[in-house]
Design an enzyme around this catalytic site. Structure first.
Site, PDB file in Angstrom:
ATOM      1  N   ASN A 172       0.886  -1.265  -0.348  1.00 33.20           N
ATOM      2  CA  ASN A 172       0.181   0.116   0.131  1.00 33.20           C
ATOM      3  C   ASN A 172       0.396   1.698  -0.276  1.00 33.20           C
ATOM      4  O   ASN A 172       0.112   2.220  -0.040  1.00 33.20           O
ATOM      5  CB  ASN A 172      -0.720  -0.175   0.825  1.00 33.20           C
ATOM      6  CG  ASN A 172      -0.148  -0.444   2.351  1.00 33.20           C
ATOM      7  OD1 ASN A 172       0.902  -0.448   2.561  1.00 33.20           O
ATOM      8  ND2 ASN A 172      -0.891   0.135   3.720  1.00 33.20           N
ATOM      9  N   GLU A 225       4.840  -4.953  12.248  1.00 31.55           N
ATOM     10  CA  GLU A 225       3.737  -3.485  11.969  1.00 31.55           C
ATOM     11  C   GLU A 225       2.070  -4.472  11.423  1.00 31.55           C
ATOM     12  O   GLU A 225       2.321  -4.561   9.773  1.00 31.55           O
ATOM     13  CB  GLU A 225       3.797  -2.552  11.141  1.00 31.55           C
ATOM     14  CG  GLU A 225       3.266  -1.780  11.157  1.00 31.55           C
ATOM     15  CD  GLU A 225       1.971  -0.927  10.683  1.00 31.55           C
ATOM     16  OE1 GLU A 225       1.024  -1.457  10.753  1.00 31.55           O
ATOM     17  OE2 GLU A 225       1.785  -0.674   9.005  1.00 31.55           O
ATOM     18  N   CYS A 246      -3.358   0.203   6.566  1.00 34.21           N
ATOM     19  CA  CYS A 246      -3.763  -0.319   8.106  1.00 34.21           C
ATOM     20  C   CYS A 246      -4.497   0.173   9.425  1.00 34.21           C
ATOM     21  O   CYS A 246      -4.423  -0.471  10.480  1.00 34.21           O
ATOM     22  CB  CYS A 246      -2.792  -0.928   8.112  1.00 34.21           C
ATOM     23  SG  CYS A 246      -1.053  -0.093   8.643  1.00 34.21           S
ATOM     24  N   GLU A 268       8.557   1.524  14.748  1.00 35.54           N
ATOM     25  CA  GLU A 268       9.317   1.981  14.175  1.00 35.54           C
ATOM     26  C   GLU A 268       8.703   4.424  13.998  1.00 35.54           C
ATOM     27  O   GLU A 268       8.099   4.459  14.322  1.00 35.54           O
ATOM     28  CB  GLU A 268       8.472   2.043  12.655  1.00 35.54           C
ATOM     29  CG  GLU A 268       8.720   0.347  11.990  1.00 35.54           C
ATOM     30  CD  GLU A 268       8.491   0.264  11.353  1.00 35.54           C
ATOM     31  OE1 GLU A 268       9.027  -0.334  10.211  1.00 35.54           O
ATOM     32  OE2 GLU A 268       7.170   0.449  10.211  1.00 35.54           O
TER      33      GLU A 268
END
Length: 499
Positions: free
Chosen positions: A156, A253, A287, A469
């Site tokens: 994405n 993630e 997400c 992150e």
């Protein structure tokens, strides 16, 4: 219309493109269904050689002073920004996201992250601690790189995710073998060439292409010290399980089913704007999307009315037009998945379809009718037991749930195995802080949605991930600690002495 084709892609290691020896697949323009390029997968030998290249480069790169590593990364930042529009057009072709988005978000935010970590390590971000134990003894710690790391990208945000992974990895002194998603792989070679042009030594950043079998071989390889993965929960669990079995470091993630709570005192227009950004930006393929929109019962009708008024501002069409702000879904497979959820919401869950549905957007140009387009969709009168409420759709589907009081809203918001993101809209900031503090998610917003600057550490709770992150904590995921105790007394304290 961006009618483009691209050169075939092969593995990249030792600082240049090399011949791949695996199967060939094609990457597709999702707006038209047309082929963009042939992608040559890596076979196990290709992966072995890429990892060997990274292993050879590690001793020299890890001993390069942080300031010198920083200068190379900052040169890469400059190149990324110079070529922003060129890379954005490639991303638009590969992902189906409008150029108005890829040119202002994808490369921009990715470059910001590289700049952030370059500055962090140059400014002492890898420094350890010194602890005085007593007059003649002290402890010092060091943050040392891990070795060869594997980065597994998602489809994405291809270039952005590649930069989110490679920036802290390389800044910390590691080397990387990166596998982009097989759905959107075109960016990887461009990034590798930019890093090489910026002065990154051969072998420090390498590329392999392929599907899940290539990723599985890469992440389970004994030469890999750490795996950083972005993708679906089910796949992430398999990758994490394999890595844990071999004592590898991991950052995961994963997916979300995030709640967006509209408080009773919220400004309706702001809340609607936030809900639309949380569901329709990037055609809902994010997400962190706030797909469960919880609205007070007395506000529900006004919220829906304002939402319907603003749906006209979602503009599907030619992806190169500045006015277009809504693209297709990324692939035929994903299109069929999202459409099956919309169909289920209508026919099985029997939620009220407020907008959208199973048709393609109105007014699409003739040359786009074979693309993977779906209408932005709104369901209301939803309940927590519905499939469209419990499962991640990863498409432009906004679901409205009415609640009676804040206690109920918080309880229902947390009623999920996922915990990636959550948000609150309201005028009373004290109340907003209280509510957001009770939400079980690693990324939270108040009176906004989706912004994720380089300075902000982000990561999921529950089944939505492991580790973070970006931000200062982001560098910690790419180093290991070494503690040394120094005794300067000149004598050894021992129990093995003459009585």
């Amino acid at each position: 219309m961006l009618d483009m084709t691209f050169d075939a892609r092969h593995v990249y290691y030792d600082g240049k493109v090399q011949q791949s020896h695996g199967d060939v697949f094609r990457t597709i323009d999702p707006s038209t269904g047309n082929t963009l390029a042939d992608i040559h997968s890596a076979n196990p030998t290709d992966v072995d050689v890429a990892i060997f290249s990274a292993s050879k480069a590690f001793p020299s790169w890890s001993s390069t002073p942080p300031m010198a590593r920083s200068r190379i990364l900052l040169k890469a930042v400059s190149l990324l920004r110079e070529r922003n529009d060129e890379i954005a057009k490639l991303e638009t072709s590969d992902t189906g996201k409008p150029f108005s988005e890829t040119s202002t978000v994808d490369v921009v935010i990715g470059a910001d992250v590289v700049e952030y970590f370059a500055g962090l390590v140059a400014g002492g971000g890898l420094n350890g601690e010194t602890i005085q134990l007593r007059e003649d003894a002290w402890v010092y710690t060091k943050k040392e790189p891990l070795g060869v790391c594997a980065g597994i990208g998602a489809w994405n945000y291809p270039i952005q995710i590649a930069l989110w992974k490679s920036a802290p990895c390389l800044a910390a002194g590691n080397t990387m073998v990166y596998k982009p998603s097989e759905v959107t792989p075109l960016h990887a070679q461009v990034l590798a060439e930019i890093y090489t042009e910026a002065g990154l030594p051969p072998g420090v950043f390498n590329i392999v292409y392929g599907a899940g079998d290539v990723g599985a071989y890469l992440t389970s390889h004994p030469g890999i010290a750490k795996v950083s993965f972005t993708g679906q929960v089910a796949t992430g669990k398999k990758v994490a399980g394999s890595a844990a079995g071999n004592m590898k470091y991991v950052t995961m993630e994963l997916g979300g089913k995030s709640p967006l709570i509209v408080l009773p005192d919220a400004d309706i227009e702001n809340a609607v704007d936030g809900a639309m950004m949380a569901n329709f930006f990037s055609t809902g393929q994010i997400c962190t999307n706030g797909t469960r929109v919880l609205v007070p019962e007395p506000m529900k009708s006004a919220f829906e009315q304002k939402l319907l008024e603003k749906m006209q501002y979602i503009r599907a069409g030619n992806l190169s037009n500045a006015e277009t702000n809504f693209g297709p879904l990324v692939s035929r497979m994903h299109y069929e998945k999202v459409m099956s959820y919309i169909s289920h919401g209508i026919k099985v869950d029997k939620a009220t379809l407020l907008y959208g549905g199973l048709e393609k957007p109105e007014g699409l140009p003739e040359d786009l009718t074979n693309g993977y387009w779906v209408r932005p969709t709104i369901f209301t009168d939803c309940t927590d037991s519905m499939k469209i409420i419990k499962e991640e759709i990863f498409g432009p589907v906004l679901n409205i749930l009415a609640y009676k009081n804040i206690e109920e809203a918080v309880e229902r918001a947390n009623n999920t195995e996922l915990g990636l993101a959550a948000g609150v809209f309201g005028r009373d900031l004290n109340m907003a802080h209280k509510v957001v503090s009770r939400l079980e998610a690693g990324i939270t917003w108040i009176n906004t949605w989706g912004e994720s600057p380089a300075e902000m550490s982000v990561g999921g709770w529950k089944q939505s991930g492991v580790g973070v992150e970006n931000g200062r904590r982001g560098i910690e995921a790419w180093v290991r600690n070494k503690s040394t105790l120094v005794d300067m007394s000149g004598t050894i304290q021992t129990v093995f002495a003459k009585l």
